[in-house]
Structures are given as C-alpha cells and as structure tokens.
Scaffold this motif. Structure first.
Motif, PDB file in Angstrom:
ATOM      1  N   ALA A  82     -42.396  78.624 -64.755  1.00 11.83           N
ATOM      2  CA  ALA A  82     -43.137  78.199 -66.033  1.00 11.83           C
ATOM      3  C   ALA A  82     -42.907  79.382 -66.884  1.00 11.83           C
TER       4      ALA A  82
ATOM      5  N   TYR B 134     -42.829  73.354 -70.301  1.00  7.34           N
ATOM      6  CA  TYR B 134     -42.253  73.623 -68.807  1.00  7.34           C
ATOM      7  C   TYR B 134     -40.950  73.366 -68.834  1.00  7.34           C
TER       8      TYR B 134
ATOM      9  N   CYS C 263     -48.436  74.901 -68.180  1.00  7.36           N
ATOM     10  CA  CYS C 263     -47.413  74.422 -69.274  1.00  7.36           C
ATOM     11  C   CYS C 263     -47.112  73.001 -68.728  1.00  7.36           C
TER      12      CYS C 263
END
Length: 160
Positions: free
Chosen positions: A16, A60, A135
């Motif tokens: 991430a 993400y 994320c």
C-alpha cells in the motif's frame, strides 16, 4: 520444498502507498466540476472518483488482500451545492472504531463534492473496503480482491 519457498514469495501482497504528510488536500475551498448525473446511482461514480482524487495517496493500489481490516457501508447526504449534510451508517465496522472515525473524517473532508446539477441533493451510498495499512478502496471503483476465483469456476468444484 523449493516450490513452497516460491509460493510464499509470490503470495506477498502488493504494498500500500503510505500517506504523505505534505500531500495537498483537496476539498475545503476547491470546488470540483459539477455532476451531470440524473440518479443517485449515476452520482455514485462521480462521488467515488472525487474521494479518490482527494485521497490519492491513501488509495490501495491493485487487488485488495483476501482479509480486510474493516468493511463499512455509509450513506452521505449531499446538498445541491455539494456540501455534506449528514452521514448515516448502514453497516459500521464496529470492531474497528478508529476506522469508523477515519471514514467519517475522510467523507467530510472531501467536501465540497461535485454539485448534482439535475438533483436537488443526493444520498451517495458506497462500501468502504479498508486495509490494515490504512489505505482503502470504494466498492464503486474497487480493483477486486486477491484469493478470489478469477476464472469464474465455483469453489469446491471437482477441478475439471
């Protein structure tokens, strides 16, 4: 045993992208282009894209891991000018109160949203898919999830 070692090397989840403290925040005084959506369902894509633009470093990248830290479904009531009027949880991730607070903060901080030109306000509903890294993805724009059956065959089949 070499195959086992190779399996673990390939199984590492994508990294991430961490939030950068000096990244500029959108929202606040920045008014996005208005939405030409005629329905709440159409508006969902405009709102999700706006949240992504406001949180580019927190999205993400790639398919999400098989197990997520939290999943929440939130209604965001937006007025005709793109201002947040109210937040209502349809399914709050109660096991992760820090995520509840962060999703609410993120949804509010993204205001103003695209003004719904053809609607007198709108309720935007989306599912927030939250990774343990902090994320996230929104269901509207998700890139999928690892560990799924990509070829469409049902789980538990005979393998033919």
């Amino acid at each position: 045993m070499a195959w086992l070692s190779a399996l673990f090397r390939r199984a590492a989840p994508p990294q991430a992208i961490p939030a950068q403290p000096d990244a500029p925040e959108l929202g606040g005084d920045t008014a996005p282009a208005p939405s030409s959506a005629h329905t709440a369902l159409d508006y969902r894509l405009d709102a999700a894209r706006h949240v992504y633009a406001c949180n580019a470093t927190r999205i993400y990248r790639g398919p999400l891991p098989p197990l997520l830290h939290a999943i929440g479904v939130l209604d965001v009531q937006i007025d005709a000018h793109g201002r947040v009027q109210r937040l209502d949880w349809l399914r709050a991730p109660r096991h992760a109160p820090e995520v509840v607070r962060e999703i609410e903060r993120t949804a509010r901080a993204a205001a103003p949203y695209p003004a719904p030109l053809h609607l007198d306000g709108v309720t935007w509903t989306d599912t927030w898919l939250w990774d343990a890294s902090g994320c996230f993805q929104l269901d509207t724009l998700t890139e999928g999830q690892l560990g799924g059956d990509e070829d469409g065959a049902e789980a538990g089949g005979d393998g033919d």
